[in-house]
Design an enzyme around this catalytic site. Structure first.
Site, PDB file in Angstrom:
ATOM      1  N   LYS A 120       0.809  -1.215   0.000  1.00  0.00           N
ATOM      2  CA  LYS A 120       0.000   0.000   0.000  1.00  0.00           C
ATOM      3  C   LYS A 120       0.848   1.273   0.000  1.00  0.00           C
ATOM      4  CE  LYS A 120      -4.197  -1.898   2.060  1.00  0.00           C
ATOM      5  NZ  LYS A 120      -3.814  -3.302   2.012  1.00  0.00           N
ATOM      6  N   LYS A 122      -3.191   0.423   8.715  1.00  0.00           N
ATOM      7  CA  LYS A 122      -3.509  -0.579   7.700  1.00  0.00           C
ATOM      8  C   LYS A 122      -2.267  -1.392   7.365  1.00  0.00           C
ATOM      9  CE  LYS A 122      -6.071   0.927   4.250  1.00  0.00           C
ATOM     10  NZ  LYS A 122      -6.532   1.794   3.137  1.00  0.00           N
ATOM     11  N   GLY A 175      -9.031  -7.157   2.428  1.00  0.00           N
ATOM     12  CA  GLY A 175     -10.148  -7.860   3.045  1.00  0.00           C
ATOM     13  C   GLY A 175     -10.399  -7.486   4.492  1.00  0.00           C
ATOM     14  N   GLY A 176      -9.920  -6.313   4.918  1.00  0.00           N
ATOM     15  CA  GLY A 176     -10.150  -5.882   6.286  1.00  0.00           C
ATOM     16  C   GLY A 176      -9.192  -6.472   7.299  1.00  0.00           C
ATOM     17  N   HIS A 227     -17.197   4.070   0.733  1.00  0.00           N
ATOM     18  CA  HIS A 227     -16.206   3.214   0.079  1.00  0.00           C
ATOM     19  C   HIS A 227     -16.750   2.902  -1.309  1.00  0.00           C
ATOM     20  CE1 HIS A 227     -13.394  -0.508   0.459  1.00  0.00           C
ATOM     21  NE2 HIS A 227     -13.620  -0.222  -0.806  1.00  0.00           N
ATOM     22  N   HIS A 238     -14.438  -3.591   9.071  1.00  0.00           N
ATOM     23  CA  HIS A 238     -13.780  -3.182   7.824  1.00  0.00           C
ATOM     24  C   HIS A 238     -13.944  -4.231   6.721  1.00  0.00           C
ATOM     25  CE1 HIS A 238     -12.073   0.206   9.944  1.00  0.00           C
ATOM     26  NE2 HIS A 238     -11.574  -0.608  10.836  1.00  0.00           N
ATOM     27  N   GLU A 288      -9.903   1.137  -5.464  1.00  0.00           N
ATOM     28  CA  GLU A 288     -10.794   1.501  -4.369  1.00  0.00           C
ATOM     29  C   GLU A 288     -10.525   2.944  -3.938  1.00  0.00           C
ATOM     30  OE1 GLU A 288     -10.856  -1.328  -1.230  1.00  0.00           O
ATOM     31  OE2 GLU A 288     -11.418  -2.967  -2.568  1.00  0.00           O
ATOM     32  N   ARG A 346      -6.953  -8.224  -8.662  1.00  0.00           N
ATOM     33  CA  ARG A 346      -7.651  -9.505  -8.829  1.00  0.00           C
ATOM     34  C   ARG A 346      -9.122  -9.229  -9.065  1.00  0.00           C
ATOM     35  NH1 ARG A 346     -10.354  -9.354  -4.041  1.00  0.00           N
ATOM     36  NH2 ARG A 346      -9.253  -8.559  -2.206  1.00  0.00           N
TER      37      ARG A 346
END
Length: 668
Positions: free
Chosen positions: A116, A158, A164-165, A208, A235, A275, A296
């Site tokens: 990230k 994060k 996926g949270g 989101h 999340h 996102e 993906r």
């Protein structure tokens, strides 16, 4: 086009990919673990190869074994699905080295977008707007704390390699940061093998919204519009819809072009999702910031398929085989509205604790189709299958499509009402309640919707005791009638030549003891009284057994009920909601111990991560005692009462079964 592909995944996504491959005439190879030897995805594929033990690290994460299986079976390409190895650059590169096509982006794109922090730096260069934060490589805890203090609370920690949270924590104040960071890093290393994190400003009233993008090997790019995934718990997404309500055509185009710019920046190929976090300002305007790119296919891709009429897995296969994108941007259109509900094995009223067990009843809605239509279910399980502790808790995805959002909402509620699962806890009724809230119905969306609507979402009983008891009594009488013989003396209809016949029932309903009395009247009618004193409800009980359940009338209310008996428990499903009611046999239960004393047990199978106390410590009710990991998530075990820790019965790292006693508490 490929002749044969291997699907390096399990569950519903493996079944989903296999369905498109079959329609296109492409043979499929499944891989499976010990736990999945009899799984649905194994049955729906043309071939299957066993790759190891039940834990993902022993099977679905063993990419060397997966590549060996592909070569052994003559597969030309590997579809990774989502999760597991889908965003693993090493795996993608190993596929290429082995002469296999990885049905996904090139390894370089996975690498660029997989971390990230680095991806934020790339996006900044590409002109994609970013949320203020720290994305550096220095992971010193003191530095991270200082950066969080600089950014200003609330902040979001994060996992840099996450998704996926997993490995994500919101922190409201400085003194909570260190504990949240430690937990986040621990979960990140367990899930991704990398505990690096980034820190970002936690945007207030955020939505989101993500953009589906596609690129081909010829340099063409398109975006297939957006999905709103704001409704989340821990999340993780709960409900997703497309298109995003209230998004103007101008902002849709801006976000789409920004997403394409992000894909171009890393020379992306195949299906990907960019996102964005969308800030909702008080003046009604919105602003968007890049959050991450998932390299993906997404869990929620079916809502995009529903509004565009396109099969995204087919697009993946065509692009991976070297074909150009099936459509250009000006050929794509939005038609109608679609909503997806993630059905999970979990207990929403107990902090979404994951559940395991057998699907003793697995009833799905009417008109279930794979192709675009009013209702679709993507599922990787069948009735009788078990949900194990080794994998994600998702059971199925329910997707509805309508001409308008209002029509889609109505179809969603009806489809969820027709979804009957017995054998373990699920979130089906919770999903119905979320969709019925004013916030969701009026598209007042943000990631805090569930906490905001907490008062109407949790510990709510939509089917009251009178109706539940009436359904249970009707089911009992129907079972008795079915066992009657042909002679009149075996009939159990309560007929007597004189006097009235009375039957008594006792139930446990939501932890409350309840009594009911059934009177057989002279004219053959039935009168049922549920409860006692001022709270008692009395009315005529009428019912008929039909193909779609019991047509039930009681105390002026008429409904259709489907009742599944599991031992002494009746699972009651009605259009109003679903519930459970337990018939009590006082003789059978006499003398049973109800008090668990000072025992603290594991609520699910899993691993003990840590203890926050030691023998001799005084604890208060609600205090955190231990942390367990199960189904890829951490769960905190809290003290039910004040007391003193008498003994710790396990050590960190130990695997425990459901119900295992973790520690003992004695009275303070």
């Amino acid at each position: 086009m490929f002749k044969k592909i291997l699907i390096a995944n399990r569950g519903e996504i493996a079944c989903r990919v296999a369905a498109t491959a079959r329609r296109m005439g492409v043979k499929t190879v499944a891989v499976y673990s010990d736990a999945d030897a009899n799984a649905k995805h194994v049955a729906v594929c043309d071939e299957a190869v066993h790759i190891g033990g039940s834990a993902p690290k022993d099977s679905y994460l063993r990419w060397e074994r997966i590549i060996e299986a592909a070569k052994q079976t003559g597969a030309q390409a590997i579809h990774p699905g989502y999760g597991f190895l889908s965003e693993n650059e090493e795996f993608a590169q190993a596929c290429q080295n082995a002469g296999l096509v990885f049905i996904g982006p090139p390894p370089s794109a996975i690498k660029d977008m997989g971390l990230k922090a680095e991806s934020k730096q790339l996006m900044e260069k590409a002109g994609v707007p970013l949320v203020p934060g720290y994305h550096g490589a220095n992971q010193d805890a003191a530095l991270l704390q200082a950066e969080a203090d600089r950014i200003g609370y609330p902040v979001l920690i994060k996992a840099s390699a996450g998704g996926g949270g997993k490995g994500m924590r919101a922190v409201d104040k400085s003194e909570d940061f260190a504990a949240a960071l430690a937990s986040c890093k621990r979960e990140a290393i367990n899930s991704f093998g990398d505990d690096a994190v980034l820190i970002e400003k936690y945007v207030q009233r955020p939505r989101h919204i993500e953009i589906q993008v596609f690129g081909d090997t010829l340099g063409n790019y398109v975006y297939l519009f957006e999905r709103d995934c704001s409704v989340q718990r821990r999340h993780q997404k709960v409900l997703e819809e497309a298109p995003a309500p209230g998004l103007s055509p101008e902002m849709r185009a801006q976000m789409g072009l920004a997403a394409v710019a992000a894909a171009r920046a890393v020379h992306y190929v195949g299906a990907g999702t960019v996102e964005f976090i969308v800030e909702q300002r008080q003046d009604g305007s919105m602003n968007f910031f890049f959050m991450e790119m998932n390299t993906r296919l997404q869990v929620e891709h079916p809502v995009t398929e529903a509004i565009t009429g396109q099969d995204l897995v087919e697009w993946q296969l065509r692009v991976a085989s070297g074909e150009p994108l099936p459509l250009q941007q000006d050929e794509l259109r939005i038609t109608g509205h679609a909503i997806e509900a993630r059905i999970c094995a979990e207990n929403p009223d107990n902090n979404f604790l994951p559940a395991t067990g057998a699907l003793n009843v697995y009833g799905l809605p009417d008109c279930v189709t794979f192709e675009r239509g009013a209702v679709r279910v993507d599922s990787g399980v069948r009735q009788g299958d078990a949900i194990s502790p080794f994998y994600d808790s998702m059971v199925a995805k329910l997707i509805v499509h309508g001409d308008t959002r209002e029509q889609a909402l109505a179809r969603l509620d009806e489809a969820l009402a027709q979804t009957h699962i017995v054998g373990l806890a699920t979130n089906v009724q919770f999903l119905r309640m979320v969709a019925r809230t004013d916030s969701f119905a009026k598209a007042n969306l943000d990631t805090a919707l569930i906490p905001r609507e907490e008062a109407v979402l949790f510990q709510q009983e939509r089917v009251g005791l009178p109706l539940a008891a009436a359904a249970a009594v009707a089911q009992t009488l129907l079972r008795e009638r079915a066992s009657e013989g042909v002679d009149p003396f075996s009939r159990r209809d309560g007929w007597r030549s004189h006097g009235l016949v009375e039957r008594r029932f006792e139930f446990d309903f939501g932890g409350t003891h309840a009594k009911a009395r059934l009177d057989y009247l002279h004219d053959g009618a039935l009168r049922l009284t549920v409860g006692e004193g001022a709270d008692a409800v009395t009315g005529s009980l009428e019912f008929n057994d039909t193909a779609r359940g019991i047509d039930l009338q009681y105390a002026g209310q008429r409904t259709r009920a489907t009742v599944y008996a599991q031992g002494e428990t009746d699972h009651v499903f009605t259009p109003q909601g679903a519930t459970q009611i337990v018939a009590i046999d006082l003789l059978a239960h006499a003398g049973e111990e109800q008090d668990e004393g000072g025992r603290l047990t594991a609520p699910m199978p899993g691993k003990v991560v840590s203890f926050a106390v030691k023998a001799g410590d005084k604890v208060s009710k609600g205090q955190a005692l231990a942390v367990m990991e199960a189904m890829k998530m951490e769960h905190t075990i809290a003290a039910p009462v004040d007391g003193v820790v008498a003994e710790l019965l396990y050590a960190p790292g130990d695997q425990v079964t459901e119900g295992a006693e973790l520690l003992k508490l004695s009275a303070a």
